[in-house]
Design a protein around this motif. Structure first.
Motif, PDB file in Angstrom:
ATOM      1  N   THR A  69       1.042  -0.941   0.026  1.00  0.00           N
ATOM      2  CA  THR A  69       0.153  -0.174  -0.200  1.00  0.00           C
ATOM      3  C   THR A  69       0.213   1.050  -0.257  1.00  0.00           C
ATOM      4  O   THR A  69       1.606   1.775   0.356  1.00  0.00           O
ATOM      5  CB  THR A  69      -0.826   0.137   0.971  1.00  0.00           C
ATOM      6  N   PRO A  70       0.795   1.829  -1.147  1.00  0.00           N
ATOM      7  CA  PRO A  70       1.270   3.442  -1.185  1.00  0.00           C
ATOM      8  C   PRO A  70       1.232   4.584  -0.148  1.00  0.00           C
ATOM      9  O   PRO A  70      -0.509   4.586   0.229  1.00  0.00           O
ATOM     10  CB  PRO A  70       1.233   3.614  -2.430  1.00  0.00           C
ATOM     11  N   ALA A  71       1.785   4.884  -0.052  1.00  0.00           N
ATOM     12  CA  ALA A  71       1.232   6.610   1.175  1.00  0.00           C
ATOM     13  C   ALA A  71       0.620   7.355   0.237  1.00  0.00           C
ATOM     14  O   ALA A  71       1.554   8.226  -0.261  1.00  0.00           O
ATOM     15  CB  ALA A  71       2.745   6.981   1.940  1.00  0.00           C
ATOM     16  N   ALA A  72      -0.756   7.894  -0.002  1.00  0.00           N
ATOM     17  CA  ALA A  72      -1.461   7.575  -1.035  1.00  0.00           C
ATOM     18  C   ALA A  72      -2.612   8.770  -0.586  1.00  0.00           C
ATOM     19  O   ALA A  72      -3.044   7.209  -0.323  1.00  0.00           O
ATOM     20  CB  ALA A  72      -1.021   7.653  -2.298  1.00  0.00           C
ATOM     21  N   ASP A  73      -3.294   8.923  -0.733  1.00  0.00           N
ATOM     22  CA  ASP A  73      -4.220   9.885  -0.384  1.00  0.00           C
ATOM     23  C   ASP A  73      -5.811   8.495  -1.520  1.00  0.00           C
ATOM     24  O   ASP A  73      -5.534   8.885  -2.542  1.00  0.00           O
ATOM     25  CB  ASP A  73      -5.185  11.053  -1.002  1.00  0.00           C
ATOM     26  N   VAL A 106       3.265   3.053  -9.590  1.00  0.00           N
ATOM     27  CA  VAL A 106       1.781   3.517 -10.035  1.00  0.00           C
ATOM     28  C   VAL A 106       1.608   4.004  -8.672  1.00  0.00           C
ATOM     29  O   VAL A 106       0.463   5.247  -9.211  1.00  0.00           O
ATOM     30  CB  VAL A 106       1.843   2.423 -10.499  1.00  0.00           C
ATOM     31  N   GLY A 107       1.380   3.812  -7.848  1.00  0.00           N
ATOM     32  CA  GLY A 107       0.707   4.596  -6.777  1.00  0.00           C
ATOM     33  C   GLY A 107      -0.780   3.808  -6.356  1.00  0.00           C
ATOM     34  O   GLY A 107      -1.538   4.589  -6.530  1.00  0.00           O
ATOM     35  N   VAL A 108      -0.409   2.831  -6.775  1.00  0.00           N
ATOM     36  CA  VAL A 108      -1.829   2.154  -6.283  1.00  0.00           C
ATOM     37  C   VAL A 108      -1.432   0.324  -5.030  1.00  0.00           C
ATOM     38  O   VAL A 108      -0.110   0.333  -5.421  1.00  0.00           O
ATOM     39  CB  VAL A 108      -2.485   0.958  -7.366  1.00  0.00           C
ATOM     40  N   VAL A 109      -3.337  -0.010  -5.005  1.00  0.00           N
ATOM     41  CA  VAL A 109      -2.046  -0.725  -3.783  1.00  0.00           C
ATOM     42  C   VAL A 109      -2.011  -1.412  -5.399  1.00  0.00           C
ATOM     43  O   VAL A 109      -2.824  -2.564  -5.733  1.00  0.00           O
ATOM     44  CB  VAL A 109      -3.508  -1.332  -2.849  1.00  0.00           C
ATOM     45  N   VAL A 110      -0.965  -2.694  -4.107  1.00  0.00           N
ATOM     46  CA  VAL A 110      -1.013  -3.754  -5.275  1.00  0.00           C
ATOM     47  C   VAL A 110      -0.840  -5.234  -3.999  1.00  0.00           C
ATOM     48  O   VAL A 110      -0.667  -5.664  -2.882  1.00  0.00           O
ATOM     49  CB  VAL A 110       0.327  -4.335  -5.536  1.00  0.00           C
ATOM     50  N   VAL A 111      -1.833  -6.305  -4.893  1.00  0.00           N
ATOM     51  CA  VAL A 111      -2.292  -7.514  -4.255  1.00  0.00           C
ATOM     52  C   VAL A 111      -1.881  -8.806  -4.538  1.00  0.00           C
ATOM     53  O   VAL A 111      -1.657  -9.589  -6.022  1.00  0.00           O
ATOM     54  CB  VAL A 111      -3.537  -7.835  -3.709  1.00  0.00           C
ATOM     55  N   ALA A 112      -0.611  -9.604  -3.877  1.00  0.00           N
ATOM     56  CA  ALA A 112       0.289 -10.369  -4.787  1.00  0.00           C
ATOM     57  C   ALA A 112      -0.062 -11.819  -4.255  1.00  0.00           C
ATOM     58  O   ALA A 112       0.018 -12.022  -2.316  1.00  0.00           O
ATOM     59  CB  ALA A 112       1.514 -10.592  -4.289  1.00  0.00           C
ATOM     60  N   MET A 113       0.027 -12.816  -4.809  1.00  0.00           N
ATOM     61  CA  MET A 113      -0.389 -14.083  -3.674  1.00  0.00           C
ATOM     62  C   MET A 113       0.486 -15.438  -3.885  1.00  0.00           C
ATOM     63  O   MET A 113       1.104 -15.271  -5.118  1.00  0.00           O
ATOM     64  CB  MET A 113      -1.991 -14.717  -3.972  1.00  0.00           C
ATOM     65  N   ASP A 114       0.290 -16.448  -3.274  1.00  0.00           N
ATOM     66  CA  ASP A 114       0.685 -17.062  -3.036  1.00  0.00           C
ATOM     67  C   ASP A 114      -0.017 -18.344  -3.582  1.00  0.00           C
ATOM     68  O   ASP A 114      -0.130 -19.308  -2.851  1.00  0.00           O
ATOM     69  CB  ASP A 114       2.176 -17.453  -1.493  1.00  0.00           C
ATOM     70  N   TYR A 115      -0.040 -18.893  -5.285  1.00  0.00           N
ATOM     71  CA  TYR A 115      -0.874 -19.860  -5.383  1.00  0.00           C
ATOM     72  C   TYR A 115      -0.389 -20.827  -5.097  1.00  0.00           C
ATOM     73  O   TYR A 115       0.983 -21.321  -5.472  1.00  0.00           O
ATOM     74  CB  TYR A 115      -1.453 -19.326  -6.291  1.00  0.00           C
ATOM     75  N   GLU A 143     -11.790  -2.004   2.766  1.00  0.00           N
ATOM     76  CA  GLU A 143     -10.909  -1.449   3.858  1.00  0.00           C
ATOM     77  C   GLU A 143      -9.253  -1.354   3.717  1.00  0.00           C
ATOM     78  O   GLU A 143      -8.487  -0.671   4.506  1.00  0.00           O
ATOM     79  CB  GLU A 143     -10.499  -3.829   5.229  1.00  0.00           C
ATOM     80  N   LEU A 144      -9.083  -2.183   2.790  1.00  0.00           N
ATOM     81  CA  LEU A 144      -7.959  -1.779   1.593  1.00  0.00           C
ATOM     82  C   LEU A 144      -7.728  -0.159   0.845  1.00  0.00           C
ATOM     83  O   LEU A 144      -7.074   0.409   0.280  1.00  0.00           O
ATOM     84  CB  LEU A 144      -7.737  -2.558   0.302  1.00  0.00           C
ATOM     85  N   GLY A 145      -8.504   0.599   0.868  1.00  0.00           N
ATOM     86  CA  GLY A 145      -8.465   1.990   0.465  1.00  0.00           C
ATOM     87  C   GLY A 145      -8.398   1.846  -0.780  1.00  0.00           C
ATOM     88  O   GLY A 145      -8.010   2.970  -1.508  1.00  0.00           O
ATOM     89  N   ASP A 147     -10.923   1.335  -4.868  1.00  0.00           N
ATOM     90  CA  ASP A 147     -11.743   1.603  -5.216  1.00  0.00           C
ATOM     91  C   ASP A 147     -12.347   0.182  -6.090  1.00  0.00           C
ATOM     92  O   ASP A 147     -11.377   0.365  -6.834  1.00  0.00           O
ATOM     93  CB  ASP A 147     -11.511   2.950  -6.329  1.00  0.00           C
ATOM     94  N   PRO A 148     -13.410  -0.543  -6.123  1.00  0.00           N
ATOM     95  CA  PRO A 148     -13.128  -1.379  -6.692  1.00  0.00           C
ATOM     96  C   PRO A 148     -13.720  -1.049  -8.190  1.00  0.00           C
ATOM     97  O   PRO A 148     -13.696  -1.755  -8.562  1.00  0.00           O
ATOM     98  CB  PRO A 148     -15.320  -1.796  -5.803  1.00  0.00           C
ATOM     99  N   ALA A 149     -13.707   0.750  -8.491  1.00  0.00           N
ATOM    100  CA  ALA A 149     -13.741   0.531 -10.078  1.00  0.00           C
ATOM    101  C   ALA A 149     -13.223   0.196 -10.727  1.00  0.00           C
ATOM    102  O   ALA A 149     -13.645   0.854 -12.364  1.00  0.00           O
ATOM    103  CB  ALA A 149     -14.618   1.430 -10.209  1.00  0.00           C
ATOM    104  N   ARG A 150     -11.502   0.531  -9.673  1.00  0.00           N
ATOM    105  CA  ARG A 150     -10.133  -0.164 -10.472  1.00  0.00           C
ATOM    106  C   ARG A 150      -9.309  -0.461 -10.235  1.00  0.00           C
ATOM    107  O   ARG A 150      -8.604  -0.576  -9.529  1.00  0.00           O
ATOM    108  CB  ARG A 150     -10.004   1.809 -10.232  1.00  0.00           C
TER     109      ARG A 150
END
Length: 316
Positions: A69-73, A106-115, A143-145, A147-150
């Motif tokens: 999670t980047p420190a961004a609004d 990029v300034g976005v939240v990244v979710v990586a998984m151990d599949y 909760e993750l901050g 936007d579900p549309a992005r």
């Protein structure tokens, strides 16, 4: 064969070991050793990293993830990132450099998984874990901050193939809507009959013999190239690509996966999907292991610029 490898990359070829998929356990250990030799990515901006375990698919185990999670609004865009490794290799540590770089640049939240990996866990286990991670990300967007549309999905190599499969799966199931898909040097086609796949039997890092083993491990012995194979396993088999999210597709010139990526991108365009396609001359599968090379820098910049346009510049 001899290949016109980019001169800056060619100087490093003697130091790049060949990856042999015949012994998955030994290959995983060697891949971890190789990863340890690559300098870590140092973020220019603050990025918080959290390790979590989330619910897996029905009847399956929990999925270990890392959230960057980047420190961004906020709310921010998000990328569900899927590591590569031919369906056989890789873990959260392999994903770390790419995930951290995207969150930072990029300034976005990244979710990586151990599949779950093949051959111990063949299709659809890994895909189910990836889809469960997308569902969790969308469900927990507030909760993750995020936007579900992005929300986008993306990956490299086998991760790019899994990203394409997740995009197909969520479209067909009416699952979480995706704003974008990143298919970076994707592994898409088990039939192994394209000109590049037929010709490139000895290219650096990835070649036809490894591709054969990769698909046999992922699908199970004897299934590769048969009518049994699902388009969710090999997205190149999907006959309808309409209604999918806009795409970024990148391929390398001397990569057996080149032509299946080119073909998939063309079919996306023909299906009315906005698609950005890059073919990088003189590159090979895994040439990104040489991070200082000018072409590698350009590849990374093209990808982050595309993500920025899709997830940050688009209206919330």
């Amino acid at each position: 064969m001899s290949y016109a490898i980019d001169p800056e990359l060619a100087t490093w070829l003697p130091l790049i070991p060949q990856v042999n998929f015949a012994d998955p356990v030994a290959t995983r250990a060697r891949r971890r050793e190789m990863a340890a030799e690559i300098p870590p990515y140092v973020a220019a901006n603050p990025v918080a990293v959290r390790a979590l375990s989330i619910p897996g698919p029905a009847g399956g185990p929990e999925v270990a993830i890392r959230v960057y999670t980047p420190a961004a609004d906020g709310p921010l865009g998000a990328l569900v990132h899927i590591h590569g490794g031919g369906f056989v290799l890789g873990d959260l540590d392999l994903a770390e450099r790419s995930a951290l770089r995207v969150a930072d640049q990029v300034g976005v939240v990244v979710v990586a998984m151990d599949y779950r990996l093949a051959p111990e866990n063949p299709f659809p286990a890994g895909l189910d874990d990836c889809y469960a991670t997308l569902e969790w990300t969308a469900k927990n967007a507030a909760e993750l901050g995020v936007d579900p549309a992005r929300i986008a999905v993306g990956g490299d190599s086998a991760g790019g193939g899994l990203a394409a499969a997740v995009a197909l799966l969520t479209r067909d199931r009416g699952g979480p809507a995706l704003a974008y898909q990143v298919l970076n040097i994707p592994e898409l086609d088990d039939r192994l009959d394209t000109p590049s796949m037929t010709a490139y039997t000895d290219t650096p890092m990835w070649h036809r013999p490894n591709a054969i083993l990769s698909w046999d491990f992922y699908l199970g012995e004897g299934k590769r190239g048969t009518a049994e194979v699902s388009p969710y396993a090999a997205p190149a088999r999907a006959t309808d690509l309409s209604g999918l999210p806009p795409a970024f597709v990148a391929v390398c010139e001397f990569d057996p996966l080149r032509d299946e990526g080119l073909d998939y991108a063309q079919r996306l365009v023909q299906a009315g999907v906005s698609t950005e396609l890059h073919l990088y001359p003189g590159t090979f599968h895994g040439s990104g292991l040489i991070p200082e090379a000018a072409v590698t820098v350009r590849m990374g910049r093209d990808l982050t610029d595309a993500l920025r346009r899709a997830l940050r510049d688009a209206p919330a």
